[in-house]
Write a protein that holds these residues in place. Structure first.
Motif, PDB file in Angstrom:
ATOM      1  N   LEU A 105      47.931  64.942 -14.293  1.00 23.84           N
ATOM      2  CA  LEU A 105      48.058  65.096 -15.445  1.00 23.84           C
ATOM      3  C   LEU A 105      49.029  65.885 -15.748  1.00 23.84           C
ATOM      4  O   LEU A 105      49.892  65.230 -16.517  1.00 23.84           O
ATOM      5  N   GLU A 106      49.459  67.247 -15.754  1.00 25.52           N
ATOM      6  CA  GLU A 106      50.379  67.268 -16.878  1.00 25.52           C
ATOM      7  C   GLU A 106      51.966  66.278 -16.010  1.00 25.52           C
ATOM      8  O   GLU A 106      52.468  66.947 -17.399  1.00 25.52           O
ATOM      9  N   GLN A 107      52.596  66.543 -14.876  1.00 23.63           N
ATOM     10  CA  GLN A 107      53.739  65.804 -14.512  1.00 23.63           C
ATOM     11  C   GLN A 107      53.683  64.137 -15.440  1.00 23.63           C
ATOM     12  O   GLN A 107      54.470  64.149 -16.411  1.00 23.63           O
ATOM     13  N   ALA A 108      52.564  64.172 -15.535  1.00 26.58           N
ATOM     14  CA  ALA A 108      52.222  62.654 -16.537  1.00 26.58           C
ATOM     15  C   ALA A 108      53.125  62.903 -17.905  1.00 26.58           C
ATOM     16  O   ALA A 108      53.748  62.152 -18.719  1.00 26.58           O
ATOM     17  N   LEU A 109      52.149  63.603 -18.117  1.00 27.49           N
ATOM     18  CA  LEU A 109      52.276  64.224 -19.526  1.00 27.49           C
ATOM     19  C   LEU A 109      53.845  64.786 -20.391  1.00 27.49           C
ATOM     20  O   LEU A 109      54.035  63.733 -21.090  1.00 27.49           O
ATOM     21  N   VAL A 110      54.260  65.620 -18.722  1.00 26.15           N
ATOM     22  CA  VAL A 110      55.700  65.768 -19.736  1.00 26.15           C
ATOM     23  C   VAL A 110      57.168  64.504 -19.122  1.00 26.15           C
ATOM     24  O   VAL A 110      57.803  64.176 -20.100  1.00 26.15           O
ATOM     25  N   GLU A 111      56.356  63.285 -18.628  1.00 28.32           N
ATOM     26  CA  GLU A 111      57.643  61.916 -18.185  1.00 28.32           C
ATOM     27  C   GLU A 111      56.930  61.376 -19.676  1.00 28.32           C
ATOM     28  O   GLU A 111      58.253  60.403 -19.351  1.00 28.32           O
ATOM     29  N   ILE A 112      56.114  61.429 -20.281  1.00 30.19           N
ATOM     30  CA  ILE A 112      55.563  60.177 -21.266  1.00 30.19           C
ATOM     31  C   ILE A 112      56.130  61.432 -21.785  1.00 30.19           C
ATOM     32  O   ILE A 112      56.068  60.889 -23.258  1.00 30.19           O
ATOM     33  N   GLY A 113      56.534  62.160 -22.587  1.00 31.88           N
ATOM     34  CA  GLY A 113      57.491  63.317 -23.443  1.00 31.88           C
ATOM     35  C   GLY A 113      56.092  63.909 -24.485  1.00 31.88           C
ATOM     36  O   GLY A 113      56.717  64.125 -25.993  1.00 31.88           O
ATOM     37  N   PHE A 114      54.581  63.364 -23.525  1.00 30.52           N
ATOM     38  CA  PHE A 114      53.336  64.272 -24.908  1.00 30.52           C
ATOM     39  C   PHE A 114      53.178  65.162 -25.080  1.00 30.52           C
ATOM     40  O   PHE A 114      53.336  66.200 -25.102  1.00 30.52           O
ATOM     41  N   LEU A 115      54.353  66.127 -23.384  1.00 29.18           N
ATOM     42  CA  LEU A 115      53.867  67.579 -23.278  1.00 29.18           C
ATOM     43  C   LEU A 115      55.433  68.248 -22.618  1.00 29.18           C
ATOM     44  O   LEU A 115      56.564  67.424 -22.168  1.00 29.18           O
ATOM     45  N   ASP A 116      55.781  69.137 -23.593  1.00 30.85           N
ATOM     46  CA  ASP A 116      57.253  69.749 -22.928  1.00 30.85           C
ATOM     47  C   ASP A 116      57.505  70.605 -22.637  1.00 30.85           C
ATOM     48  O   ASP A 116      56.372  72.025 -22.793  1.00 30.85           O
ATOM     49  N   ALA A 117      58.229  70.624 -21.384  1.00 28.42           N
ATOM     50  CA  ALA A 117      58.001  71.415 -20.312  1.00 28.42           C
ATOM     51  C   ALA A 117      58.840  72.813 -20.474  1.00 28.42           C
ATOM     52  O   ALA A 117      57.687  74.301 -19.859  1.00 28.42           O
ATOM     53  N   ASN A 118      59.380  73.260 -21.623  1.00 34.24           N
ATOM     54  CA  ASN A 118      59.602  74.087 -21.649  1.00 34.24           C
ATOM     55  C   ASN A 118      59.257  75.003 -22.800  1.00 34.24           C
ATOM     56  O   ASN A 118      59.183  76.251 -23.147  1.00 34.24           O
ATOM     57  N   ASN A 119      58.280  73.494 -23.264  1.00 37.04           N
ATOM     58  CA  ASN A 119      57.623  74.817 -24.889  1.00 37.04           C
ATOM     59  C   ASN A 119      56.296  74.390 -24.600  1.00 37.04           C
ATOM     60  O   ASN A 119      55.367  73.473 -25.733  1.00 37.04           O
ATOM     61  N   PRO A 120      55.310  74.357 -23.804  1.00 31.88           N
ATOM     62  CA  PRO A 120      54.199  73.915 -23.796  1.00 31.88           C
ATOM     63  C   PRO A 120      53.341  74.310 -24.339  1.00 31.88           C
ATOM     64  O   PRO A 120      51.960  73.511 -24.434  1.00 31.88           O
ATOM     65  N   LYS A 121      52.927  75.684 -24.778  1.00 34.61           N
ATOM     66  CA  LYS A 121      52.070  76.474 -26.002  1.00 34.61           C
ATOM     67  C   LYS A 121      51.044  75.945 -25.584  1.00 34.61           C
ATOM     68  O   LYS A 121      50.463  76.168 -24.147  1.00 34.61           O
TER      69      LYS A 121
END
Length: 251
Positions: free
Chosen positions: A200-216
């Motif tokens: 899920l984390e990988q998918a959220l990064v790919e769609i731009g919902f999660l910023d891997a460099n600033n995941p908060k």
């Protein structure tokens, strides 16, 4: 009268996991606490004492519970310690901001007894440092023992004894509390749920919902959300299918 242990009995479904225990004597004391309440499945994760299960102090403190020590296993990772489990309960006196749902030992025991599909692990941390946040984050619940707020410190064996006692009371129909509704499907294992989180984390990064460099704090919040649901295998597969479809649309 000693209860008959079957595959569905809580006595057969509950594992005690000790993480990076420092004192061999404490391992022996936990083994004794387990046996007095009818439990026997003990796993050590990276104990800090060489040959901890055969140490003289461990053997002395175990007293008549040497069979629990002899049957115990030593592993190098939490993944190995939780193999075969589909429910993990982290025991800690310290509450975390993004911990899974918090239960008392009695509430946990009632839940485990009322849901025979659960093969559970009770996880106890190092005597001085407790459990790492990453271990707590992977658990389904955090178990907090109600104690005097002015002095809430329990040693390892005492904490194990309290939890083992409540689980025995529940398993022998001595627990207080309403039974919970059981699973309608097979409960997902800890490893299956962790794989789902990673997907899920990988998918959220790919769609731009999660910023891997600033995941908060997005993923800790999602972990806490799903920890309240007690995911089944089919539900984990559905969520992974959603994640796969998200990735597919981005490629």
């Amino acid at each position: 009268m000693k209860p008959t242990v079957s595959d569905t009995s809580l006595f057969a479904r509950l594992r005690f996991v000790l993480v990076e225990t420092s004192r061999a004597g404490n391992i022996g004391s936990v083994a004794r606490a387990m046996k007095t309440m009818g439990f026997s499945d003990l796993v050590l994760v990276r104990p800090r004492h060489a040959d901890a299960l055969r140490d003289e102090e461990a053997l002395a403190f175990a007293s008549g519970a040497l069979d629990v020590l002899e049957g115990a296993r030593v592993v190098d990772s939490m993944e190995a310690a939780l193999a075969g489990c589909n429910f993990a309960a982290a025991v800690s006196a310290r509450l975390r901001e993004f911990s899974p749902p918090v239960l008392s030992p009695r509430q946990l025991a009632t839940q485990l007894h009322s849901q025979p599909a659960l093969h559970a692990a009770l996880i106890f941390g190092n005597e001085r440092f407790g459990l790492p946040n990453e271990v707590v984050a992977q658990a389904n619940v955090l178990v907090n023992i109600p104690a005097n707020p002015a002095y809430s410190s329990l040693n390892l064996a005492q904490a194990a004894q309290v939890c083992a006692y409540e689980c025995r009371m529940a398993a022998t129909d001595g627990a207080v509390g309403d039974p919970l509704i059981g699973f309608s499907g097979e409960a997902a294992s800890v490893a299956q749920i962790e794989g789902m989180y990673q997907h899920l984390e990988q998918a959220l990064v790919e769609i731009g919902f999660l910023d891997a460099n600033n995941p908060k704090k997005l993923m800790p919040r999602l972990r806490r959300l799903f920890a309240r649901t007690q995911l089944e295998v089919e539900e984990v597969n559905i969520l992974r299918g959603v994640a796969a479809q998200m990735q597919k649309r981005c490629r």
